[in-house]
Design an enzyme around this catalytic site. Structure first.
Site, PDB file in Angstrom:
ATOM      1  N   GLY A 158       0.897  -3.385   4.478  1.00 23.03           N
ATOM      2  CA  GLY A 158       0.981  -4.862   4.881  1.00 23.03           C
ATOM      3  C   GLY A 158      -0.235  -5.421   5.065  1.00 23.03           C
ATOM      4  N   THR A 186       0.764  -1.187   0.079  1.00 22.35           N
ATOM      5  CA  THR A 186      -0.062  -0.070   0.052  1.00 22.35           C
ATOM      6  C   THR A 186       0.889   1.207  -0.056  1.00 22.35           C
ATOM      7  OG1 THR A 186      -1.632  -1.280   1.328  1.00 22.35           O
ATOM      8  CG2 THR A 186      -1.706   1.237   1.396  1.00 22.35           C
TER       9      THR A 186
HETATM   10  N1  GLY Z   1      -2.837  -2.855   3.749  1.00 16.67           N
HETATM   11  C1  GLY Z   1      -3.642  -2.925   2.599  1.00 16.67           C
HETATM   12  C2  GLY Z   1      -4.535  -3.961   2.561  1.00 16.67           C
HETATM   13  O1  GLY Z   1      -4.573  -5.066   3.375  1.00 16.67           O
HETATM   14  O2  GLY Z   1      -5.430  -4.229   1.747  1.00 16.67           O
END
Ligand code: GLY
Length: 343
Positions: A256, A204
C-alpha cells in the site's frame, strides 16, 4: 467501524480447507507456513512452499525464491515490467531479512531484473543494509548481475503514455484487485495501473515464512508507486517499515501507500505489538488504527495493508479499505483470505 467479514476464497490450487472464522484468533500452531500479499501471492507462496518442503529448506531461501518468481513476471507493480516513474524510468525497491537480524535492501535500482537477489547480496556480501540508485546498480554489476535494456514493458509503456496525457498524481487503491476486475468485466483502467481519470496505483509483493526449524524470514519487492517523482522511495526497501523479522516474536510485511507505513514504522510497530502478546491479526489492526488516527481524512483515499505471522505460525492481517487479499500456504494447502478492514 471494522468489518467482521473474513472469508476464505479457495484458489484453483487450494485444498478445501475450513479455517476459523474468528479473524482475531486464528489458531494454527503449525510450521512451516508462508503468507504473501494479494491474489498473486498464491503462486508466490506456492513457489516459496516448494523450498520449505526441501530437506533443510530455509525460510530465507523460500521467501527469496517466491520474490524472484514474481519479479520474473510482467506486473504493473513488481519488477522491470512495472510502471515507471514520471520520467519514464522503472526503479525498483526490495529488501530481505532473516531470523538473525541480518538484512539487506536496494532502493531506486534500475535495469536489474531481480532486486531481491541484489538485496540478499547486500545482506550477505557487504557491511551495509541499504544501497540506493547508481551505487546499488554498480554493486549489482560487480556481483555479476546483468544490465537489462531499460525498455518499458508493453503494458507499462501504454500506462505511461496514458498517464502523460494528464500527468495526475492521484493514487487509487487496490490496483491488483481492480485489474482482476477489469480483466473479467472489460472495464476499468485503460492500461494496467492507470485509470481513465489519469490516476494510478501500486502494489507490492511481500511474503513472510516460518520454516520447520522455527526460523522466520521475509522479503518485499516492488516497482513502487507508478509515476512517482524521480527519486521517490517507499517503505518496501526499508527495514522496520515495509518489512521486519524478529525470531523471538514474528515477521511482518506491508503493502500500500508506503509514505504512511514509513511514518508509523509499520512492520516494526506490529512486531512490538506481538511482543506484547497481541495476536498477529490484532497487532496489524492496531497499526492500521494508528495510521487512520493520524490521517483521519486522508486515510479515506489511500490503502495500507499488513500481513503478520508469529513464531508459532499463527497469522493475521488488516487493511484500511476493502479489497486486500492475502495468500497462506501451509500443510493444509493453499488458501486465499480477504483481510478485515478499518472502513
Ligand atoms: N508500498 C510500496 C510503495 O509505497 O512504494
Amino acid at each position: 467501524m471494522h468489518s467482521r467479514r473474513n472469508f476464505l476464497r479457495l484458489s484453483s490450487i487450494s485444498l478445501p480447507v475450513l479455517l476459523s472464522t474468528d479473524q482475531f484468533s486464528i489458531k494454527k500452531n503449525k510450521k512451516p507456513i508462508v503468507v504473501a500479499t494479494w491474489d498473486s501471492g498464491v503462486s508466490v507462496a506456492n513457489k516459496a512452499w516448494e523450498v520449505l518442503q526441501e530437506e533443510n529448506g530455509s525460510a530465507l531461501d523460500a521467501v527469496h525464491a517466491g520474490a524472484i518468481s514474481i519479479e520474473n513476471e510482467i506486473s504493473c507493480c513488481v519488477g522491470l515490467g512495472g510502471n515507471p516513474d514520471r520520467d519514464g524510468i522503472v526503479t525498483l525497491d526490495a529488501c530481505i531479512m532473516d531470523h538473525q537480524f541480518n538484512c539487506g535492501g536496494v532502493a531506486g535500482l534500475e535495469r536489474i531484473k531481480n532486486p531481491i537477489s541484489v538485496a540478499r547480496k547486500v545482506m550477505e556480501e557487504t557491511p551495509h543494509v541499504l544501497l540506493v540508485g547508481a551505487g546499488a546498480q554498480q554493486f549489482a554489476l560487480e556481483q555479476g548481475f546483468k544490465l537489462e535494456s531499460g525498455k518499458l514493458s508493453a503494458s507499462a509503456n501504454d500506462a505511461y503514455k496514458e498517464w502523460l496525457k494528464d500527468s495526475k498524481y492521484t493514487p487509487v487503491m487496490n490496483i491488483e484487485q481492480t485489474q482482476l476486475r477489469i480483466n473479467t468485466k472489460g472495464s476499468g483502467p485503460s492500461a494496467p495501473g492507470i485509470f481513465k481519470d489519469g490516476s494510478f496505483n501500486h502494489d507490492t509483493m511481500g511474503l513472510i515464512a516460518l520454516d520447520s526449524k522455527g526460523r522466520l524470514a521475509g522479503a518485499c519487492t516492488t516497482s513502487g508507486m507508478g509515476f512517482k517523482m524521480r527519486g521517490r522511495v517507499g517503505d518496501s526497501p526499508i527495514i522496520g517499515s515495509g518489512l521486519y523479522v524478529d525470531n523471538e516474536v514474528g515477521a511482518v510485511v506491508a503493502t500500500g501507500q508506503g509514505e504512511e507505513v514509513i511514518r508509523t514504522s509499520g512492520a516494526h510497530l506490529i512486531t512490538e505489538f506481538m511482543r506484547q502478546g497481541k495476536s498477529p491479526a490484532k497487532a496489524c489492526k492496531l497499526a492500521i488504527e494508528r495510521i487512520v488516527k493520524i490521517n483521519p481524512t486522508k486515510s479515506r483515499d489511500f490503502q495500507v495493508a499488513y500481513i503478520a505471522i508469529n513464531k508459532r505460525g499463527n497469522f493475521g492481517s488488516c487493511c484500511i479499505h476493502p479489497g486486500f487479499s492475502y495468500a497462506v500456504q501451509n500443510e493444509e494447502g493453499s488458501q486465499l483470505h480477504t483481510a478485515p478492514t478499518f472502513f
